[in-house]
Design an enzyme around this catalytic site. Structure first.
Site, PDB file in Angstrom:
ATOM      1  N   GLU A 128       0.971  -1.088   0.080  1.00 18.02           N
ATOM      2  CA  GLU A 128      -0.049  -0.268  -0.021  1.00 18.02           C
ATOM      3  C   GLU A 128       1.080   1.180  -0.285  1.00 18.02           C
ATOM      4  O   GLU A 128       0.834   2.024   0.038  1.00 18.02           O
ATOM      5  CB  GLU A 128      -1.224  -0.209   0.872  1.00 18.02           C
ATOM      6  CG  GLU A 128      -1.895   0.660   0.921  1.00 18.02           C
ATOM      7  CD  GLU A 128      -3.272   1.154   2.113  1.00 18.02           C
ATOM      8  OE1 GLU A 128      -4.265   0.008   2.122  1.00 18.02           O
ATOM      9  OE2 GLU A 128      -2.871   1.115   2.880  1.00 18.02           O
TER      10      GLU A 128
ATOM     11  N   HIS B 287       6.970 -26.560  -0.762  1.00 14.50           N
ATOM     12  CA  HIS B 287       6.415 -28.192  -0.766  1.00 14.50           C
ATOM     13  C   HIS B 287       5.125 -28.009  -2.400  1.00 14.50           C
ATOM     14  O   HIS B 287       3.914 -28.910  -2.247  1.00 14.50           O
ATOM     15  CB  HIS B 287       5.710 -29.473  -0.070  1.00 14.50           C
ATOM     16  CG  HIS B 287       7.172 -29.900   0.602  1.00 14.50           C
ATOM     17  ND1 HIS B 287       7.394 -31.343   0.351  1.00 14.50           N
ATOM     18  CD2 HIS B 287       7.678 -28.925   1.888  1.00 14.50           C
ATOM     19  CE1 HIS B 287       8.712 -31.346   1.586  1.00 14.50           C
ATOM     20  NE2 HIS B 287       8.780 -30.101   2.282  1.00 14.50           N
TER      21      HIS B 287
ATOM     22  N   LYS C  41     -14.937   0.619  -3.548  1.00 16.35           N
ATOM     23  CA  LYS C  41     -15.185   0.996  -2.449  1.00 16.35           C
ATOM     24  C   LYS C  41     -16.866   1.707  -3.477  1.00 16.35           C
ATOM     25  O   LYS C  41     -18.145   1.370  -3.259  1.00 16.35           O
ATOM     26  CB  LYS C  41     -15.237   2.044  -1.879  1.00 16.35           C
ATOM     27  CG  LYS C  41     -14.072   1.074  -0.265  1.00 16.35           C
ATOM     28  CD  LYS C  41     -13.532   2.245   0.586  1.00 16.35           C
ATOM     29  CE  LYS C  41     -12.359   1.111   1.649  1.00 16.35           C
ATOM     30  NZ  LYS C  41     -11.664   2.611   1.690  1.00 16.35           N
TER      31      LYS C  41
HETATM   32  O1  PA5 Z   1      -4.001   0.950   5.849  1.00 14.43           O
HETATM   33  C1  PA5 Z   1      -4.793   1.279   5.572  1.00 14.43           C
HETATM   34  O2  PA5 Z   1      -5.323   2.787   5.320  1.00 14.43           O
HETATM   35  C2  PA5 Z   1      -6.009   0.626   5.733  1.00 14.43           C
HETATM   36  O3  PA5 Z   1      -5.701  -0.876   5.034  1.00 14.43           O
HETATM   37  C3  PA5 Z   1      -7.171   0.917   6.518  1.00 14.43           C
HETATM   38  O4  PA5 Z   1      -5.965   0.317   7.757  1.00 14.43           O
HETATM   39  C4  PA5 Z   1      -8.644   0.017   6.237  1.00 14.43           C
HETATM   40  O5  PA5 Z   1      -9.174   0.520   5.420  1.00 14.43           O
HETATM   41  C5  PA5 Z   1      -9.341   0.111   7.247  1.00 14.43           C
HETATM   42  O6  PA5 Z   1      -9.663   1.634   7.874  1.00 14.43           O
HETATM   43  P1  PA5 Z   1     -10.120   2.303   8.431  1.00 14.43           P
HETATM   44  O7  PA5 Z   1      -9.332   2.204   9.577  1.00 14.43           O
HETATM   45  O8  PA5 Z   1     -10.564   3.748   8.556  1.00 14.43           O
HETATM   46  O9  PA5 Z   1     -11.527   1.209   9.349  1.00 14.43           O
END
Ligand code: PA5
Length: 375
Positions: free
Chosen positions: A227, A248, A363
Site C-alpha cells: 500500500e 512443497h 468502494k
Molecule cells: O492502511 C490503510 O489505510 C487501510 O488498510 C485501512 O487501515 C483500512 O482500510 C481500514 O480503515 P479504517 O481504519 O478507516 O476502518
C-alpha cells in the site's frame, strides 16, 4: 496516559471475558494479529481468546463466529480510523446487537471499546453517544503504520502481552536506526537493496519465514509495502511464503521458474519452544540419524540448504534479515525497522509512502451497486 489507560482497561476486561472480538480491517487489525500470533502462537493457552471480525463480508465466517461465541463471555474492540469502513461497520452492528441482547445496554457498554479518530466519523459519534471507552488513532498515522498506537496496542494488551516491552523495542530501534549513514544503517540498506533489485528487473519480493505463526507478520508486511509503494504504475509486488511448508508447493517455481522474484528471508534465531526428536528402536522411518536433535535444528538446516539452493543453483537473490527472538521487545523492534525501511525505500522510488489513493475505487463501485445514498 493513553498507554496507562489501555493497560488498565485491558486488565479489567481480561478478568471478565473469555473472548475478545477485534473488529477491524487492513491496517486496523493486521498489526495486532501479527503480534498476537507471533508472540502467543496459533493455539495460545492465554485465558482470553482473540477472534478477528470486521475484515470480511463472508456470511459463512460471521455466522460461524456468532455461533462460536454464543455461550462465551465476550468483549469487542471496534477499530476504524475513518469510522465508516463497511466490512467493520456491518460486523460491529451484528456483534454489538448480540452483546446488548446478552448483557443489556449497560453491560455492553462495559464490554465495548472503540478505537477511532479523535473527532471525526460515524464510529466516534456512536462511541460518544453510547459512552464507550475510546482510544484515539492519531491524525498523522495511516492504518498500515499504526500497530504501535492504540490500534494495535490495546488488543495486544488484551492478549496478555507486555506493551511497555514492545514500545521499548521500538524505541531502541528508533535510536539504533537514527543514522544517516547508508553503509551502517541496516534499515536503509534493506530499503536500497530492494530498489536496486527492482531496477535490475525483479518485480516481486517474496517475504519468507520458517514459522507458521509468523504468517500474519507476512500479511502485515505485505500491506505495509504494497500500500505504501504500489502507485503511479510503480512498485514491487509484495508476496509471501512460509517455508518449509510452501517449498512443497511454490519451491519448484522459485528454483526453476521465471526470474521475476527475489526473496527476503526473515529469520528468527531462537524459537519460543523447541522439541527433541525421539529415538526409535526399530527405526522403520530411518530417522534415527536425527534422534536427540531438536526440531528447530532441522528447521535451521532446511533454511540454510534452501538459501544455498535458491541463490547458488536457482540464481534467486536473497536478502536475509535476522531477529534474535520474537517476543514483545523483538516485535516492537521489528515493526520500527520495517516501517522506517519502507518509508525510505518508497521515497527512493519517488513515491509518497503515506497515502493510498487507489483503495477507494472498488468502494465507489460497490456503494453504487448497493444503492448507498450519494453514489
Ligand atoms: O492502511 C490503510 O489505510 C487501510 O488498510 C485501512 O487501515 C483500512 O482500510 C481500514 O480503515 P479504517 O481504519 O478507516 O476502518
Amino acid at each position: 496516559e493513553e498507554v496507562q489507560l489501555m493497560k488498565e482497561t485491558a486488565a479489567k476486561l481480561r478478568e471478565k471475558v473469555d473472548v475478545l472480538l477485534v473488529c477491524g480491517i487492513g491496517g486496523s487489525y493486521l498489526g495486532a494479529r501479527a503480534a498476537i500470533e507471533a508472540i502467543n502462537g496459533l493455539y495460545s493457552d492465554d485465558k482470553v481468546e482473540i477472534i478477528y471480525v470486521g475484515n470480511t463480508f463472508s456470511s459463512n465466517y460471521i455466522h460461524q463466529v456468532a455461533k462460536y461465541i454464543e455461550d462465551k463471555d465476550f468483549a469487542i474492540n471496534v477499530i476504524s480510523k475513518s469510522g465508516t469502513t463497511t466490512e467493520t461497520s456491518i460486523s460491529f452492528r451484528i456483534f454489538k446487537e448480540m452483546c446488548e441482547k446478552k448483557y443489556g445496554k449497560e453491560g455492553a457498554r462495559e464490554r465495548i471499546v472503540a478505537t477511532t479518530d479523535r473527532e471525526k466519523g460515524a464510529l466516534k459519534k456512536l462511541a460518544t453517544d453510547e459512552g464507550y471507552v475510546t482510544f484515539v488513532v492519531p491524525d498523522d498515522i495511516g492504518g498500515r503504520y499504526s500497530v504501535l498506537t492504540a490500534v494495535g496496542l490495546f488488543p495486544i494488551a488484551m492478549a496478555g502481552i507486555d506493551i511497555d516491552e514492545m514500545l521499548k523495542g521500538a524505541k531502541d530501534a528508533m535510536v539504533k536506526y537514527n543514522d544517516a549513514n547508508i553503509e551502517t544503517n541496516d534499515a536503509y540498506r534493506y530499503g536500497v537493496a530492494r530498489q536496486l533489485l527492482n531496477k535490475a528487473g525483479y518485480s516481486a519480493e517474496m517475504f519468507v519465514t520458517y514459522e507458521l505463526q509468523l504468517n500474519n507478520v507476512a500479511e502485515w508486511w505485505k500491506q505495509l509495502y504494497g500500500e505504501s509503494e504500489g502507485k503511479e504504475n510503480k512498485g514491487i509486488l509484495p508476496h509471501s511464503a512460509v517455508f518449509s511448508t510452501d517449498l512443497h508447493s511454490l519451491g519448484q517455481f522459485i528454483q526453476e521458474g521465471s526470474k521475476v522474484l527475489y526473496e527476503t528471508i526473515f529469520e528468527v534465531k531462537n524459537p519460543q519452544n523447541d522439541m527433541i526428536i525421539p529415538s526409535d528402536p526399530d527405526d522403520l522411518d530411518g530417522l534415527n540419524y536425527l534422534a536427540g536433535k531438536s526440531v528447530d535444528y532441522v528447521n535451521k538446516r532446511a533454511c540454510e540448504g534452501t538459501i544455498d539452493a535458491h541463490v547458488n543453483t536457482g540464481n534467486v537473490p536473497n536478502i536475509i534479515i535476522s531477529l534474535d527472538k520474537m517476543d514483545a521487545y523483538g516485535f516492537g523492534y521489528m515493526v520500527y525497522f520495517f516501517e522506517m525501511s519502507c518509508a525510505m525505500s518508497v521515497y527512493f522510488l519517488g513515491v509518497n509512502p503515506f497515502n493510498q489513493p487507489g483503495v477507494e475505487v472498488y468502494k465507489k463501485n460497490m456503494f453504487k451497486l448497493l444503492g448507498k445514498p450519494g453514489y
